[in-house]
Write a protein that holds these residues in place. Structure first.
Motif, mmCIF file in Angstrom:
data_model
loop_
_atom_site.group_PDB
_atom_site.id
_atom_site.type_symbol
_atom_site.label_atom_id
_atom_site.label_comp_id
_atom_site.label_asym_id
_atom_site.label_seq_id
_atom_site.Cartn_x
_atom_site.Cartn_y
_atom_site.Cartn_z
ATOM 1 N N SER A 135 -1.703 8.933 2.752
ATOM 2 C CA SER A 135 -0.336 9.314 3.210
ATOM 3 C C SER A 135 -0.460 9.213 4.800
ATOM 4 N N THR A 175 -0.511 5.636 5.925
ATOM 5 C CA THR A 175 0.397 4.979 5.436
ATOM 6 C C THR A 175 1.679 5.073 6.740
ATOM 7 N N ASP A 176 1.801 6.251 7.034
ATOM 8 C CA ASP A 176 2.572 6.705 7.859
ATOM 9 C C ASP A 176 2.423 6.440 9.422
ATOM 10 N N ASN A 210 6.318 11.604 1.816
ATOM 11 C CA ASN A 210 5.010 11.603 1.108
ATOM 12 C C ASN A 210 3.968 12.760 1.955
ATOM 13 N N THR A 244 13.054 3.317 2.273
ATOM 14 C CA THR A 244 11.771 3.055 2.857
ATOM 15 C C THR A 244 11.478 4.127 3.686
ATOM 16 N N PHE A 256 2.627 2.541 9.504
ATOM 17 C CA PHE A 256 4.045 2.107 9.577
ATOM 18 C C PHE A 256 4.962 2.262 10.745
ATOM 19 N N TYR A 265 0.872 -1.133 -0.097
ATOM 20 C CA TYR A 265 -0.071 -0.127 -0.144
ATOM 21 C C TYR A 265 0.859 1.100 0.036
ATOM 22 N N THR A 266 1.973 1.134 0.590
ATOM 23 C CA THR A 266 2.900 2.334 0.620
ATOM 24 C C THR A 266 3.243 2.842 -0.714
ATOM 25 N N GLN A 267 3.537 1.956 -1.648
ATOM 26 C CA GLN A 267 3.939 2.131 -3.129
ATOM 27 C C GLN A 267 2.791 2.633 -3.991
ATOM 28 N N HIS A 322 7.885 6.658 3.833
ATOM 29 C CA HIS A 322 7.079 6.765 4.919
ATOM 30 C C HIS A 322 7.196 8.010 5.562
ATOM 31 N N TYR A 362 0.924 -7.353 4.459
ATOM 32 C CA TYR A 362 0.856 -6.767 5.756
ATOM 33 C C TYR A 362 0.173 -7.998 6.665
ATOM 34 N N THR A 388 0.142 4.467 -2.547
ATOM 35 C CA THR A 388 0.066 5.646 -1.992
ATOM 36 C C THR A 388 1.226 6.859 -2.763
#
Length: 318
Positions: free
Chosen positions: A185, A188-189, A218, A211, A192, A92-94, A215, A266, A96
């Motif tokens: 974002s 995600t942050d 963004n 990485t 994470f 999901y990070t990528q 995180h 995840y 986003t």
């Protein structure tokens, strides 16, 4: 990492149906409420997309920042793809970060067009002002009231943009992507740094510059753009954030059901655990505070910046 999602038995578990409902119900509600809530918000103006919220800041500065953010985001994403291949988009990070990059690409293009429009209007205003001054010097017959009227027409560009035309299709897409990427974002942050690193990846997760940057940058890129831009941030567009996240979960489910992936990016997405519905419910609920956090940042900007910078901050959006 997790149990392979293969065989009919895996997909016939009760947890799958409950988690499926936790995906389908928010999506259906967002789709049903979106048209009703949209009607209560003032339409987006074209100038909201590229005119800064600072009266003395030329739109070219916002264009320059967006071009820089686009180049940095694209370089970081490209480096990640070059190192790990397209498999990075299992995360999901990528997703986003790609959305953030697309936003800055579209914002840069629209800002460039806006600067071109701005330069044409500024040139026309300068010609009008020059003509007015020449007539004044030669004839000396303009009244004081007429002088003030003419000067007022030239003095402030921001006084005219309230009547500008509405944003077109790409402008509306830009704002939708802006708000969806803002919520994504934040999610995600927070996930994470607040969940994955301390609890799941604490012993074997090696942080790298790429990485770590993805995180953090963004949100930094978007927040900086928010401090400069004049775009509204209506709360109802949380619906597009929900659509984005549900699209990712659907992508993961289809990928696992077709045998394209045997592990879950995840751990909390794994449906083999009896606690999976609680994880899915928690992540669904988390969308509200994550989006609200960014919404409050924008509301705070509009509430406090006029008091802190009364002569510099100009809000033209509703």
């Amino acid at each position: 990492m997790s149990t392979a999602a293969d065989g009919a038995a895996y997909w016939l578990r009760w947890e799958v149906f409950v988690c499926g409902a936790l995906i389908a119900v928010p999506t259906a509600l967002a789709a049903a409420l979106l048209p009703r809530l949209r009607r209560s918000v003032a339409p987006l103006r074209a100038t909201d997309l590229w005119v800064p919220c600072w009266s003395r800041l030329h739109p070219g500065w916002l264009l320059g920042y967006r071009a820089f953010a686009l180049a940095a985001a694209a370089a970081l994403l490209g480096r990640n793809i070059a190192s790990h291949g397209l498999t990075v988009f299992f995360f999901y990070t990528q997703w986003t970060f790609l959305l953030v990059t697309v936003y800055f690409a579209l914002a840069t293009a629209i800002s460039a067009h806006g600067c071109w429009v701005y330069s044409k209007k500024a040139s026309r205003k300068a010609d009008e002002s020059h003509g007015f001054l020449n007539v004044d010097v030669e004839n000396h017959d303009l009244s004081g009231e007429r002088k003030r009227d003419e000067i007022d027409k030239v003095k402030s560009y921001y006084e005219e943009i309230a009547n500008e035309k509405r944003a077109a299709f790409w402008g509306r897409c830009m704002q939708i992507i802006y708000q969806a990427s803002a919520g994504a974002s934040m999610l995600t942050d927070v996930t994470f740094w607040g969940l994955l690193v301390p609890f799941f990846y604490r012993d074997r997760f090696g942080l790298s510059m790429v990485t770590d940057g993805m995180h953090s940058l963004n949100a930094i890129f978007l927040l900086t753009d928010t401090l400069l831009n004049n775009m509204p941030f209506p709360w109802y567009r949380i619906a597009f954030f929900v659509f984005w996240s549900c699209s990712y979960i659907t992508f993961q489910w289809v990928l696992h059901a077709c045998g394209g992936l045997s592990w879950w990016p995840y751990p909390f997405l794994d449906l083999s655990s009896s606690g999976a519905p609680l994880w899915y419910l928690a992540m669904a609920i988390a969308h509200v505070p994550c989006f609200s956090l960014y919404w409050l940042v924008v509301k705070g900007k509009h509430a406090y910046f006029p008091r802190l910078f009364p002569h510099a901050y100009v809000r033209t959006s509703n």
